[in-house]
Design a protein around this motif. Sequence first.
Motif, PDB file in Angstrom:
ATOM      1  N   GLY A   3       0.825  -1.201   0.000  1.00  0.00           N
ATOM      2  CA  GLY A   3       0.000   0.000   0.000  1.00  0.00           C
ATOM      3  C   GLY A   3       0.861   1.252   0.000  1.00  0.00           C
ATOM      4  N   ARG A   4       0.379   2.257  -0.709  1.00  0.00           N
ATOM      5  CA  ARG A   4       1.129   3.510  -0.851  1.00  0.00           C
ATOM      6  C   ARG A   4       1.504   4.115   0.497  1.00  0.00           C
ATOM      7  NH1 ARG A   4       1.475   7.955  -4.650  1.00  0.00           N
ATOM      8  NH2 ARG A   4       0.294   6.790  -6.211  1.00  0.00           N
ATOM      9  N   GLN A   5       0.601   4.008   1.475  1.00  0.00           N
ATOM     10  CA  GLN A   5       0.835   4.659   2.766  1.00  0.00           C
ATOM     11  C   GLN A   5       2.060   4.105   3.484  1.00  0.00           C
ATOM     12  OE1 GLN A   5      -1.399   2.232   2.337  1.00  0.00           O
ATOM     13  NE2 GLN A   5      -0.607   0.790   3.837  1.00  0.00           N
ATOM     14  N   CYS A   6       2.555   2.966   3.034  1.00  0.00           N
ATOM     15  CA  CYS A   6       3.678   2.300   3.694  1.00  0.00           C
ATOM     16  C   CYS A   6       5.033   2.738   3.138  1.00  0.00           C
ATOM     17  CB  CYS A   6       3.510   0.787   3.537  1.00  0.00           C
ATOM     18  SG  CYS A   6       4.597  -0.217   4.550  1.00  0.00           S
ATOM     19  N   ILE A   7       5.050   3.420   1.999  1.00  0.00           N
ATOM     20  CA  ILE A   7       6.299   3.702   1.299  1.00  0.00           C
ATOM     21  C   ILE A   7       6.637   5.196   1.388  1.00  0.00           C
ATOM     22  CG2 ILE A   7       7.520   3.561  -0.897  1.00  0.00           C
ATOM     23  CD1 ILE A   7       6.785   0.849   0.395  1.00  0.00           C
ATOM     24  N   VAL A   8       7.773   5.477   2.008  1.00  0.00           N
ATOM     25  CA  VAL A   8       8.256   6.843   2.185  1.00  0.00           C
ATOM     26  C   VAL A   8       9.476   7.043   1.292  1.00  0.00           C
ATOM     27  CG1 VAL A   8       9.157   8.543   3.815  1.00  0.00           C
ATOM     28  CG2 VAL A   8       7.459   6.842   4.575  1.00  0.00           C
ATOM     29  N   LEU A   9       9.416   8.062   0.437  1.00  0.00           N
ATOM     30  CA  LEU A   9      10.577   8.417  -0.386  1.00  0.00           C
ATOM     31  C   LEU A   9      11.356   9.502   0.336  1.00  0.00           C
ATOM     32  CD1 LEU A   9      12.246   8.268  -2.971  1.00  0.00           C
ATOM     33  CD2 LEU A   9      10.697   9.971  -3.981  1.00  0.00           C
ATOM     34  N   SER A  10      12.555   9.141   0.775  1.00  0.00           N
ATOM     35  CA  SER A  10      13.434  10.094   1.443  1.00  0.00           C
ATOM     36  C   SER A  10      14.426  10.645   0.425  1.00  0.00           C
ATOM     37  CB  SER A  10      14.172   9.408   2.594  1.00  0.00           C
ATOM     38  OG  SER A  10      15.002  10.327   3.273  1.00  0.00           O
ATOM     39  N   MET A  11      14.618  11.962   0.433  1.00  0.00           N
ATOM     40  CA  MET A  11      15.446  12.618  -0.575  1.00  0.00           C
ATOM     41  C   MET A  11      16.536  13.444   0.097  1.00  0.00           C
ATOM     42  SD  MET A  11      12.239  14.021  -2.872  1.00  0.00           S
ATOM     43  CE  MET A  11      13.288  15.237  -3.576  1.00  0.00           C
ATOM     44  N   GLN A  12      17.787  13.243  -0.328  1.00  0.00           N
ATOM     45  CA  GLN A  12      18.895  14.091   0.092  1.00  0.00           C
ATOM     46  C   GLN A  12      19.060  15.175  -0.975  1.00  0.00           C
ATOM     47  OE1 GLN A  12      22.368  11.509   0.729  1.00  0.00           O
ATOM     48  NE2 GLN A  12      20.919   9.815   0.913  1.00  0.00           N
ATOM     49  N   VAL A  13      18.887  16.447  -0.585  1.00  0.00           N
ATOM     50  CA  VAL A  13      18.898  17.522  -1.578  1.00  0.00           C
ATOM     51  C   VAL A  13      19.948  18.572  -1.224  1.00  0.00           C
ATOM     52  CG1 VAL A  13      16.452  17.167  -2.099  1.00  0.00           C
ATOM     53  CG2 VAL A  13      17.102  18.882  -0.421  1.00  0.00           C
ATOM     54  N   ALA A  46       4.991   6.353  -4.230  1.00  0.00           N
ATOM     55  CA  ALA A  46       5.344   6.770  -2.870  1.00  0.00           C
ATOM     56  C   ALA A  46       4.135   7.400  -2.188  1.00  0.00           C
ATOM     57  CB  ALA A  46       6.505   7.751  -2.897  1.00  0.00           C
ATOM     58  N   GLY A  47       4.043   7.227  -0.875  1.00  0.00           N
ATOM     59  CA  GLY A  47       2.927   7.790  -0.131  1.00  0.00           C
ATOM     60  C   GLY A  47       3.292   8.991   0.709  1.00  0.00           C
ATOM     61  N   GLU A  48       4.589   9.290   0.794  1.00  0.00           N
ATOM     62  CA  GLU A  48       5.057  10.384   1.623  1.00  0.00           C
ATOM     63  C   GLU A  48       6.469  10.741   1.155  1.00  0.00           C
ATOM     64  OE1 GLU A  48       3.905  10.791   6.036  1.00  0.00           O
ATOM     65  OE2 GLU A  48       5.869   9.827   6.089  1.00  0.00           O
ATOM     66  N   ILE A  49       6.865  11.992   1.321  1.00  0.00           N
ATOM     67  CA  ILE A  49       8.194  12.422   0.897  1.00  0.00           C
ATOM     68  C   ILE A  49       8.876  13.159   2.037  1.00  0.00           C
ATOM     69  CG2 ILE A  49       9.487  13.962  -0.654  1.00  0.00           C
ATOM     70  CD1 ILE A  49       7.469  13.291  -2.827  1.00  0.00           C
ATOM     71  N   VAL A  50      10.123  12.802   2.311  1.00  0.00           N
ATOM     72  CA  VAL A  50      10.948  13.505   3.284  1.00  0.00           C
ATOM     73  C   VAL A  50      12.007  14.291   2.520  1.00  0.00           C
ATOM     74  CG1 VAL A  50      12.512  13.307   5.254  1.00  0.00           C
ATOM     75  CG2 VAL A  50      10.599  11.712   5.013  1.00  0.00           C
ATOM     76  N   VAL A  51      12.089  15.589   2.796  1.00  0.00           N
ATOM     77  CA  VAL A  51      13.045  16.464   2.129  1.00  0.00           C
ATOM     78  C   VAL A  51      14.190  16.754   3.098  1.00  0.00           C
ATOM     79  CG1 VAL A  51      13.394  18.634   0.908  1.00  0.00           C
ATOM     80  CG2 VAL A  51      11.162  17.494   0.803  1.00  0.00           C
ATOM     81  N   ASN A  52      15.317  16.069   2.899  1.00  0.00           N
ATOM     82  CA  ASN A  52      16.484  16.237   3.771  1.00  0.00           C
ATOM     83  C   ASN A  52      17.443  17.240   3.143  1.00  0.00           C
ATOM     84  OD1 ASN A  52      15.994  14.077   5.793  1.00  0.00           O
ATOM     85  ND2 ASN A  52      16.118  12.752   3.995  1.00  0.00           N
ATOM     86  N   SER A  53      17.598  18.394   3.745  1.00  0.00           N
ATOM     87  CA  SER A  53      18.519  19.399   3.227  1.00  0.00           C
ATOM     88  C   SER A  53      19.940  19.111   3.695  1.00  0.00           C
ATOM     89  CB  SER A  53      18.105  20.799   3.683  1.00  0.00           C
ATOM     90  OG  SER A  53      19.121  21.731   3.383  1.00  0.00           O
ATOM     91  N   ILE A  54      20.833  18.839   2.749  1.00  0.00           N
ATOM     92  CA  ILE A  54      22.241  18.606   3.087  1.00  0.00           C
ATOM     93  C   ILE A  54      22.865  19.879   3.635  1.00  0.00           C
ATOM     94  CG2 ILE A  54      24.503  18.020   2.107  1.00  0.00           C
ATOM     95  CD1 ILE A  54      22.927  16.325   0.008  1.00  0.00           C
ATOM     96  N   ASP A  55      22.526  21.017   3.048  1.00  0.00           N
ATOM     97  CA  ASP A  55      23.122  22.284   3.463  1.00  0.00           C
ATOM     98  C   ASP A  55      22.725  22.677   4.883  1.00  0.00           C
ATOM     99  OD1 ASP A  55      24.266  23.001   0.789  1.00  0.00           O
ATOM    100  OD2 ASP A  55      22.152  22.979   0.233  1.00  0.00           O
TER     101      ASP A  55
END
Length: 265
Positions: A121-131, A171-180
Amino acid sequence: MLANRLIACFDVKDGRVTKAQQFQDNIDVGDPAELADRLYHEDVDEIVIYDIMASAQKRQIDLAMVRKAAHRTFVPLTVGGGIRHLEDMHEVLRAGAEKISIDSMAVRNPQIITQGSVEFGRQCIVLSMQVKRVDKTAKIPSGYEIAIDGARTFTGMDAVEWAKRGQDLGAGEIVVNSIDRDGTGAGYDLDITGLITEAVSLPVIASGGAGLVTHVSDAFAIGATGAIVSSMLYSPRVEHTLSVEEMKAQLGAMGERVRPVHSAD
């Protein structure tokens, strides 16, 4: 309307929670299970655990560590690091996770997002992004590039386009991780977080840079529905950390919708 979430994120290295600054110079914080227990009793809304070396070392996530932490907390637990295929997802869910975070492997094999979404299920999948902020180009029009492997490898991918593609893939959720901003206390990178909240219809979590409660309120104001507040809760680099209760009280006074703290009987 739904309340916004305060989220603790554990960057685990060699079985210990660590705290980095701009994805470098990790310093020791403590045992994951003990910290999970403490924050659960403080009424944190969610906990995320990243086995930060698993992907780079091409190994499976530390399932024993996940089990111990899951045993001590009863809030939603997201787990990531070293997730290579569906069987890894099954194992972290059996170990006590409720959601699966994928980051570097999602870039290498985007279909893992779809596979996980179909399976659980979509709600289970989190896309984490290093930006990371870079010069704007035709290839990276947002001015933010995606990195993987703990910000050691840059991909040439545009962060906003990757977020939109991640949504399309399931993906069901997105995490935006700022490297800076990571570990700086200077506040979230509201520019890229705002661009992504506008580009997708998924819940977006701001990560990297919170040092003041006003920073959390700023993230909510531009559309983030969750905020990772790890440094403010337990970073050895922060002179005066806050409890979850103190943070929620300040946010409530600002008019933010946050989940209540349950008083001890």
